[in-house]
Design an enzyme around this catalytic site. Structure first.
Site: not given
Ligand SMILES: *Cc1c(COP(=O)(O)O)cnc(C)c1O
Length: 381
Positions: A109, A57, A180, A205
């Site tokens: 998001y 950790r 992001d 993703k």
């Molecule tokens: C999915 C997503 C997140 C969050 O990610 P997780 O892996 O689901 O916690 C943040 N921003 C965007 C644009 C996303 O598509």
């Protein structure tokens, strides 16, 4: 394999490799004789004492570091990996002091909106929301904001922000400008090069790419910021799993190929949807009709794999499309090999969106078969 310097590796065999396609394949490996070609999953909490690695950790594991090395080289910075995208987002917000001013986009998001609103309701920070295409508004907001959070292209309206211009606006020395980069990925946009302090991706993703893991990656250039993010991960326990990191690295190996195919599919489907009589509006940054198409052309290497479109009629008409698809999955999330479709306004907290808006994440299937599936689902009766 420890990525000590921004955008570089201690692996000398990588020193001459700069293309993203090759880095995705070659980085994050142990090239010593006898070592396996792939960094195995290391399920470890603690290690025999005597080196810098005592407890995972605090000190990481070789499996997380393989993922961090790959993303760090792609984005040109130091990457810290987290247990999910949201854990990475939370670590960035964790850098704020009480009384900070936070600005997030109007289209953003939902998890990020939830986290930002929670902190503002508790009185930890104040929150403003700005239209992503209001570049002048963002430039003005940069003057006194402590965290400027951009998402480009945005979810689900696919607005492309002028990240370069916003990043060039004067901001406080202690301010953080974060992007992001989940929808663009490091293959289509490198936020640190555009002037951002923080580049974030949900590795759930495109990096993972197979809908089988949760992970997040945050990349920065500054050493102090990297240390602060690692400290936040350590104290909040937001550590990535061994299997998840292994799978994310496995996914990264084919990411350039997957993105190339899915993106080509998406362009074809966006054009056909645009011409379809049962579709009222298509949002895809690659279409010249898209309101932020010119910024997209200038700033993104590719237009991505996500399309959102409004079916003529109300919610029921869009729900019908979701229930009729056979090759495409009626499912949430995005960025995987399989195509998924979902009516976003049906999700709690997303009721502000157009009722018949469908978000389609285009996968790597045969594009003609995808079109046959969509066209059949859009039929009139
Ligand atoms: C999915 C997503 C997140 C969050 O990610 P997780 O892996 O689901 O916690 C943040 N921003 C965007 C644009 C996303 O598509």
């Amino acid at each position: 394999m420890k990525n000590k310097d921004a955008g570089s590796s201690t692996d000398p065999s990588l020193s001459k490799i700069s293309s993203a396609e090759s880095l995705l394949v070659a980085a994050g490996r142990d090239r010593r004789p006898g070592a396996p070609l792939n960094q195995p999953p290391v399920p470890a909490s603690n290690f025999n004492l005597g080196t810098e690695r005592a407890y995972s950790r605090d000190d990481g594991t070789p499996t997380w570091e393989a993922l961090e090395e790959i993303v760090g080289l792609l984005e040109g910075g130091h990457t810290v990996a987290f247990s999910s995208g949201m854990a990475g987002v939370a670590a960035v917000f964790d850098q704020l002091r009480v009384g900070a001013q936070v600005v997030i986009p109007d289209d953003c998001y939902q998890g990020v909106v939830g986290l930002a609103e929670l902190g503002s309701q508790k009185g930890i920070w104040s929150l403003r929301r700005l239209a992503l295409d209001d570049t002048d508004g963002w430039v003005r907001a940069c003057a006194d904001a402590d965290l400027i959070w951009l998402e480009s292209p945005s979810n689900p309206l696919l607005t492309v922000a002028d990240v370069r211009t916003i990043c060039s606006a004067a901001r406080k020395p202690s301010a953080l400008l974060a992007v992001d980069n989940t929808f663009a990925t490091s293959l289509n946009q490198r936020p640190l090069e555009l002037g951002a302090d923080v580049s974030f991706q949900s590795a759930t993703k495109f990096i993972g790419g197979h809908s089988d893991l949760l992970a997040g990656v945050v990349t920065v250039r500054r050493d102090d910021l990297r240390a602060a993010l690692r400290r936040s991960r350590e104290l909040n326990g937001a550590t990535p799993g061994a299997l998840e990191s292994f799978l994310a690295v496995r996914g990264a190996r084919t990411m350039a190929l997957r993105l190339e195919r899915a993106q080509a599919n998406a362009m074809i489907l966006a054009e056909r949807l645009h011409a379809h009589p049962r579709v009222a509006l298509v949002r895809y940054p690659g279409l010249s009709s898209h309101p932020t198409h010119s910024v997209a052309r200038e700033q993104l290497k590719g237009f991505g794999t996500i399309i959102s479109f409004d079916v003529r009629g109300e919610a029921a008409a869009a729900d019908k499309v979701c229930s009729r698809v056979r090759l495409i999955h009626h499912a949430t999330s995005l960025g995987a090999v399989e195509s998924t479709i979902e009516r976003r306004a049906g999700i709690p907290g997303q009721e502000h969106l157009p009722p018949s808006l469908l978000r389609l994440s285009v996968g790597i299937e045969n594009v003609e078969e995808l079109w046959v599936d969509l066209a059949a689902a859009l039929r009139d009766e």
